[in-house]
Design an enzyme around this catalytic site. Structure first.
Site, PDB file in Angstrom:
ATOM      1  N   ASP A 187       4.546  -3.473  -0.717  1.00 38.62           N
ATOM      2  CA  ASP A 187       4.223  -2.358  -1.609  1.00 38.62           C
ATOM      3  C   ASP A 187       4.780  -1.101  -0.946  1.00 38.62           C
ATOM      4  O   ASP A 187       5.721  -1.180  -0.168  1.00 38.62           O
ATOM      5  CB  ASP A 187       2.705  -2.281  -1.837  1.00 38.62           C
ATOM      6  CG  ASP A 187       2.342  -1.674  -3.191  1.00 38.62           C
ATOM      7  OD1 ASP A 187       2.868  -0.601  -3.511  1.00 38.62           O
ATOM      8  OD2 ASP A 187       1.542  -2.271  -3.926  1.00 38.62           O
ATOM      9  N   HIS A 219       7.936  -0.827  -2.122  1.00 35.83           N
ATOM     10  CA  HIS A 219       8.041  -0.184  -3.429  1.00 35.83           C
ATOM     11  C   HIS A 219       8.520   1.251  -3.277  1.00 35.83           C
ATOM     12  O   HIS A 219       9.269   1.746  -4.108  1.00 35.83           O
ATOM     13  CB  HIS A 219       6.689  -0.214  -4.143  1.00 35.83           C
ATOM     14  CG  HIS A 219       6.303  -1.582  -4.599  1.00 35.83           C
ATOM     15  ND1 HIS A 219       5.168  -1.839  -5.344  1.00 35.83           N
ATOM     16  CD2 HIS A 219       6.908  -2.777  -4.438  1.00 35.83           C
ATOM     17  CE1 HIS A 219       5.098  -3.130  -5.608  1.00 35.83           C
ATOM     18  NE2 HIS A 219       6.134  -3.727  -5.064  1.00 35.83           N
TER      19      HIS A 219
END
Length: 557
Positions: free
Chosen positions: A309, A343
Site C-alpha cells: 500500500d 500505492h
C-alpha cells in the site's frame, strides 16, 4: 615552594580542562552526518533529540529464550526487558537464530537490538494478541495488540540488522486477481473462506463478518468487547505501534510481512527513523510501510520500502477523532529514501484532520509506485496541510500519476451541491515541488482542489516528465509553474479548469497538430502562459466559450 608550584599547576590545569570542555560542548560538529540533515531546510527545524542508554546489556538467551524456531519466547523477552528497565535501562540483545514469540512490550530506556542473523518471527497464534484500545485509519477503535507495542515511553529504540517478521499471511484478506493460479490454489487449500464469487480469500468467518460491518477497515457501531471478540480475526494489528513516546530511534533492522500497517508512530516527539528495510507482499491489503501520525520533530532517512500500500505515509487523524486530537504532524524531514513498490511513494492523507505542516522531502527515488507524490483528502476531513517543501525526486514506471492532489479521495462527487466552508473542509496550501524527473507515468501532474476550497499557492519548478498524459489543474488558485518539460502522447498536454492566478513560464511541450493547452470553466481567472512553440498561439490553444479571453494571456517563445 614546590607545594605552591604544584597547587598553581593544578589550578591552571583545572582551568584548562574547563575551558576545553566548554569549547567542545559548544563547538558545532563540522561535516557530520547529523548536521548535514538540517542543511537547506526551509523552515525552523529543531534538532531531533535521540535516545541515550546506559552501558548495560543482556541477551534474551540469558532469560531462557530458545532459538529453535518452535519455542514461544514471549516470557523471555518480557523478563529481559523488565530486568534491563529495572537496572535503569540499556540494551536487550537478540542473538542470531530464529526466535518465535508473541507480542513484545517495550519499556522506557530500552534498546531492543537485533544482531545480524537474528529472525524474530511473531507467532501465528492469535490468542496471544488480546484486544486493546487503539487508533487505526485515524479513528479511535479496538484492535488486536501489536506484535511490537510501546505506549507512553521515553528513550526507546529498536536497532541492529536482524529481521522482524509479523506473520501477516495469517491475518490478511487476499484478492485472487493478485495471485498466480498456483498461488491461489495453495492459499485456498490452506483453509479459510472464499467469497461467493470466488474472488477473495478470508482467514475465517469472523473476518468476513467484521469486513461486512466495517467502513475503511474500522467496525461501525460496536459497543461491547463481546461484539469485538466475535470479529477479532478481522481486527488485525499494525506490526510496530509506538504511541505517545519521546526520544524514539528505529535504526537498522528489516521489518516485514506485517498484519496491517508495518510501522506506526503515533503522537510521538523526537522520532528518528533511519537505515530500515520495510517489506510487505505487493498484494497485502493495507500493507503500508510507515505511517507517521501526529508526530512532532521527526527525521526519516536512508530507508527502503517495498510494500503493498502507501510506502511513506504522513497522517494526523481522521474526521472528528482527528480534529478533537488536534495534533498535526509537524517538523518532518524525509531524505534519501527509495520506494520499490507501493500505492504511493510519499503520501499525505487521507487521514490528515489534525493538519500537516513544515515538511521537507528530498533526494528520494520511486520505482513502480502506483502514484509518486500523493496528496489526498475529502470533504468531512477538515485539517490544514501547509508548508510542504519537496525537491530532487526521481521516478520511473509509475502506473498512475507522478504528482497527484485529489481532494475527492473516497468522497462525494464533484457534481454535488456546493457546501459551505466549515471545520470539515480540508485545506492544502503553500506547497513547493522542485527538481522532479519522471520517466514513464500514465499522467504527469493532477491538481484537484475543491470548488469551495481551492488548492492554494502551489509551486512546480524544474520538472521533466515523459508520460502518457500531461497536467490537469482543477479548482486551484495561485499556481506557479517554472521550467516544466512534458513529453506526452495525449493532447492537450496542459488542461486548466476553474483555476485562478496561474502563471506558467518556460513551458516546453511535445509538438502536435492538436491544441497543446486548454482552458475551461466559468470560474477561471488570470491565466498567463509562456510556451515554447513555433506555432501560432490560436492553433495551440483551446478556450471554452465560458472563459473571458481578457483574463487569458498566452505567449510563444
Amino acid at each position: 615552594m614546590r607545594v605552591v608550584e604544584k597547587k598553581i599547576k593544578r589550578f591552571f590545569y583545572s582551568v584548562l580542562v574547563l575551558v576545553l570542555a566548554f569549547a567542545c560542548q559548544n563547538k558545532p560538529i563540522e561535516n557530520s552526518g547529523i548536521s548535514k540533515l538540517y542543511e537547506g531546510i526551509e523552515f525552523d527545524m529543531p534538532q531531533v533529540v535521540e535516545p541515550a542508554f546506559p552501558d548495560f546489556s543482556v541477551s534474551i538467551a540469558d532469560f531462557g529464550a530458545v532459538a529453535d524456531g518452535k519455542t514461544i519466547n514471549t516470557q523471555a523477552f518480557a523478563d529481559a526487558i523488565k530486568h534491563v528497565a529495572g537496572k535503569g535501562g540499556g540494551k536487550v540483545i537478540i542473538p542470531r537464530g530464529i526466535w518465535i514469540t508473541g507480542p513484545i512490550i517495550l519499556k522506557s530506556n530500552i534498546n531492543l537490538h537485533a544482531e545480524a542473523g537474528s529472525l524474530v518471527l511473531f507467532s501465528t497464534n492469535k490468542d496471544l494478541y488480546p484486544l486493546v484500545n487503539a487508533s487505526f485509519e485515524g479513528l479511535n477503535t479496538v484492535r488486536c495488540l501489536s506484535p511490537i507495542q510501546g505506549n507512553d515511553l521515553r528513550n526507546v529504540a529498536i536497532t541492529g540488522s536482524g529481521v522482524f517478521d509479523g506473520s501477516g499471511e495469517v491475518w490478511r484478506m487476499v484478492k485472487r486477481s493478485k495471485l498466480t493460479g498456483d498461488q491461489w490454489k495453495k492459499l485456498v487449500a490452506s483453509g479459510g473462506v472464499v467469497d461467493e464469487n470466488g474472488e477473495k480469500w478470508y482467514p475465517s468467518e469472523g473476518f468476513v463478518k467484521g469486513d461486512r460491518q466495517s467502513k475503511m477497515n474500522v467496525p461501525q457501531n460496536l459497543k461491547t468487547i463481546k461484539e469485538y471478540e466475535e470479529i477479532k480475526d478481522f481486527l488485525r494489528p499494525v506490526m510496530v505501534s509506538i504511541v505517545n513516546c519521546k526520544e524514539v530511534l528505529l535504526d537498522g533492522p528489516v521489518f516485514q510481512n506485517s498484519p496491517a500497517w508495518c510501522i506506526h508512530p503515533l503522537m510521538c516527539e523526537n522520532l528518528t527513523v533511519r537505515n530500515l528495510t520495510v517489506r510487505n507482499p505487493w498484494y497485502s491489503q493495507n500493507g503500508d510501510g510507515i505511517d507517521i501520525e501526529s508526530c512532532k520533530n521527526t527525521i526519516l532517512t536512508n530507508c527502503s520500502f517495498d510494500v503493498g500500500d502507501d510506502a511513506i505515509c504522513i497522517k494526523s487523524g481522521k474526521d472528528e477523532d482527528g480534529r478533537k486530537r488536534a495534533m498535526p504532524t509537524e517538523n518532518l524531514i524525509v531524505k534519501n529514501c527509495i520506494v520499490y513498490h507501493g500505492h504511493g511513494g510519499l503520501t499525505v492523507g487521507s487521514e490528515m484532520s489534525g493538519g500537516v505542516k513544515n515538511m521537507h522531502v528530498s533526494a528520494c527515488t520511486f520505482m513502480g509506485t502506483d502514484v509518486g507524490l500523493r496528496f489526498k483528502s475529502n470533504r468531512g476531513r477538515g485539517g490544514v496541510v501547509e508548508g510542504i517543501y519537496i525537491s530532487d525526486i526521481d521516478m520511473i514506471n509509475i502506473p498512475n500519476k507522478a504528482i497527484s492532489f485529489n481532494l475527492y479521495y473516497g468522497g462525494k462527487s464533484v457534481s454535488e451541491m456546493l457546501p459551505e466552508i466549515t471545520e470539515e473542509t480540508p485545506q492544502f496550501k503553500d506547497i513547493s515541488i522542485k527538481n522532479v524527473t519522471c520517466k514513464g507515468a500514465a499522467q504527469a501532474i493532477y491538481l484537484q482542489g475543491l470548488p469551495e476550497m481551492n488548492l492554494k499557492n502551489i509551486l512546480l519548478e524544474n520538472i521533466t516528465m515523459e508520460t502518457e498524459k500531461g497536467l490537469l489543474c482543477i479548482d486551484a488558485t495561485g499556481v506557479t509553474i517554472r521550467n516544466l518539460h512534458l513529453q506526452t502522447n495525449v493532447f492537450p498536454a496542459i488542461a486548466l479548469y476553474n483555476s485562478k492566478n496561474v502563471s506558467v513560464k518556460e513551458l516546453v511541450l511535445s509538438e502536435s497538430e492538436k491544441p497543446l493547452i486548454s482552458v475551461h470553466g466559468e470560474e477561471t481567472e488570470q491565466i498567463h502562459i509562456d510556451v515554447h512553440s513555433a506555432a501560432d498561439v490560436n492553433s495551440i490553444l483551446e478556450v471554452g466559450h465560458e472563459v473571458n479571453r481578457n483574463i487569458l494571456q498566452v505567449n510563444t517563445f
